[in-house]
Enzyme design. Structure first.
Site, PDB file in Angstrom:
ATOM      1  N   ARG A 103      51.692  20.402  77.230  1.00 17.91           N
ATOM      2  CA  ARG A 103      52.064  21.510  76.469  1.00 17.91           C
ATOM      3  C   ARG A 103      52.733  21.170  75.141  1.00 17.91           C
ATOM      4  NH1 ARG A 103      54.279  27.386  78.258  1.00 17.91           N
ATOM      5  NH2 ARG A 103      51.875  27.409  79.001  1.00 17.91           N
ATOM      6  N   HIS A 130      44.846  27.597  74.357  1.00 18.53           N
ATOM      7  CA  HIS A 130      45.410  27.853  75.898  1.00 18.53           C
ATOM      8  C   HIS A 130      44.239  27.958  76.714  1.00 18.53           C
ATOM      9  CE1 HIS A 130      47.990  28.012  78.958  1.00 18.53           C
ATOM     10  NE2 HIS A 130      48.665  29.057  78.781  1.00 18.53           N
ATOM     11  N   GLN A 133      44.266  28.708  80.740  1.00 16.52           N
ATOM     12  CA  GLN A 133      44.576  30.142  80.752  1.00 16.52           C
ATOM     13  C   GLN A 133      43.343  31.046  80.550  1.00 16.52           C
ATOM     14  OE1 GLN A 133      47.847  31.928  80.874  1.00 16.52           O
ATOM     15  NE2 GLN A 133      46.442  33.495  81.779  1.00 16.52           N
ATOM     16  N   ASP A 225      48.966  40.440  75.109  1.00  6.97           N
ATOM     17  CA  ASP A 225      49.731  39.355  75.237  1.00  6.97           C
ATOM     18  C   ASP A 225      51.237  39.694  74.277  1.00  6.97           C
ATOM     19  OD1 ASP A 225      50.952  36.755  75.472  1.00  6.97           O
ATOM     20  OD2 ASP A 225      49.804  35.691  74.276  1.00  6.97           O
ATOM     21  N   CYS A 265      48.463  37.346  80.072  1.00  2.24           N
ATOM     22  CA  CYS A 265      48.627  36.027  80.464  1.00  2.24           C
ATOM     23  C   CYS A 265      50.173  35.827  81.174  1.00  2.24           C
ATOM     24  CB  CYS A 265      48.462  35.054  79.253  1.00  2.24           C
ATOM     25  SG  CYS A 265      49.020  35.593  77.809  1.00  2.24           S
ATOM     26  N   ARG A 293      45.493  30.720  88.030  1.00  2.00           N
ATOM     27  CA  ARG A 293      45.633  29.677  87.058  1.00  2.00           C
ATOM     28  C   ARG A 293      45.786  28.344  88.196  1.00  2.00           C
ATOM     29  NH1 ARG A 293      48.740  29.904  82.643  1.00  2.00           N
ATOM     30  NH2 ARG A 293      48.340  27.736  82.368  1.00  2.00           N
TER      31      ARG A 293
HETATM   32  N1   CP Z   1      50.679  32.159  80.683  1.00  2.00           N
HETATM   33  C1   CP Z   1      51.376  31.047  80.700  1.00  2.00           C
HETATM   34  O1   CP Z   1      50.915  29.852  80.260  1.00  2.00           O
HETATM   35  O2   CP Z   1      52.497  30.954  81.287  1.00  2.00           O
HETATM   36  P1   CP Z   1      53.769  30.296  81.046  1.00  2.00           P
HETATM   37  O3   CP Z   1      54.121  29.994  79.510  1.00  2.00           O
HETATM   38  O4   CP Z   1      54.925  30.628  81.758  1.00  2.00           O
HETATM   39  O5   CP Z   1      53.207  28.579  81.621  1.00  2.00           O
END
Ligand code: CP
Length: 306
Positions: A103, A130, A133, A225, A265, A293
């Site tokens: 990330r 992402h 996701q 979101d 998300c 997920r």
């Molecule tokens: N949706 C998502 O990626 O959540 P986090 O940022 O908590 O990992």
């Protein structure tokens, strides 16, 4: 075949790859699937430059459930914080672990990691995409509606990384995608152009609006979101003003199909982009979406490393 491949973008996946991920996810959710241990003796590094609840925990638990070991690496505690290069970090990690889940603030960073690593790299969110996701989200739709081809997916809000991945995956899979973003917050043209190309191949209809009421008309799915993504905190006040008509509330739901499912998300800022009433209401599938997920990422890891 996903074996030994990077997943940096939805663009890296064919329709067949996505269907294979979903097929294996179905199996992993069965009792028999819980005994599947393709990561025995394998390690996965989780390299994170940003906070996370779902992605970090679901990857750590997923690797454990598949028989492997996950190692969480926060960039502030690595030698990278003292000047070691990302390329050297990627080379060294490649000698110890079997995969990097990353990330990163910038999309270029995950691409640089993949360039210098000899092992597969999975994008766990960048400023551009992402993909994990989006894969979990479409799997959830398949699970809830039985299929996804030809449905209407409406996204309300920022044309951000999540929106980019959702536009790319829906247009690839033949899901009709309709987005409403405030002026100035639309999905960028290069992502739109790729999606329009995918839509021509799949038959999907893609629509770009600035009016949420138009975007949600007869929708099967409404997705939203946060108004202020990680990294956009300096713009919070302006964004709260610009997005005030982009709240998913019960009035907006009435314009969609009566059976509409609501997705987010997470994390959500309740009372901003979504009301409590909708988030906790009968149309919400948000927490099943969060759970998936875990299952979808287990399928991804199994196919890449198994
Ligand atoms: N949706 C998502 O990626 O959540 P986090 O940022 O908590 O990992």
């Amino acid at each position: 075949m996903l074996y030994n491949r990077d997943i940096l973008s939805i663009n890296d996946l064919t329709v067949e790859d996505i269907e294979n991920i979903f097929r294996l996810t179905d199996f992993l959710k069965t009792e028999e699937g819980k005994a599947h241990k393709p990561l025995l003796g394998k390690s996965v590094a989780l390299y994170f430059e940003k906070p996370s609840t779902r992605t970090r925990v679901s990857f750590e638990v997923g690797v454990f459930q598949l028989g492997g070991q996950a190692i969480y690496l926060d960039n502030k505690s690595l030698q990278i914080s003292r000047g070691e290069t990302l390329a050297d970090t990627a080379r060294v990690l490649s000698r110890y672990v079997n995969c990097i889940v990353a990330r990163t603030l910038k999309d270029e960073t995950v691409r640089e990691l993949a360039k210098y690593a000899d092992i597969p790299v999975i994008n766990a969110l960048t400023n551009r995409e992402h993909p994990c996701q989006a894969l979990g989200d479409i799997y959830t739709i398949k699970e809830k509606l039985g299929s996804y081809r030809g449905i209407k997916f409406s996204y309300i809000g920022d044309g951000n990384n999540v929106a980019n991945s959702l536009l790319l995956i829906t247009s690839k899979l033949g899901i009709n995608f309709s987005i409403a973003s405030p002026v100035g917050y639309e999905i960028k043209d290069d992502v739109k152009d790729t999606a329009i190309k995918y839509a021509k191949e799949s038959g999907a209809v893609v629509e770009f609006h600035n009016n949420p009421e138009l975007a949600v008309k007869d929708a099967d799915i409404i997705y939203t979101d946060v108004w202020v993504s990680m990294g956009d905190e300096a713009e919070e006040e302006k964004r709260n003003r610009d997005f005030q008509n982009f709240r998913v509330d019960s009035r907006l739901l009435k314009l969609a199909k009566p059976t509409v499912k609501v997705m987010h998300c997470l994390p959500a800022i309740r009372g901003k982009e979504i009301t409590d009433e909708v988030m906790d209401g009968p149309n919400s599938i948000i927490f099943d979406q969060a759970e998936n997920r875990l299952h979808v990422q287990k399928a991804i890891l199994s196919l890449i490393l198994g």
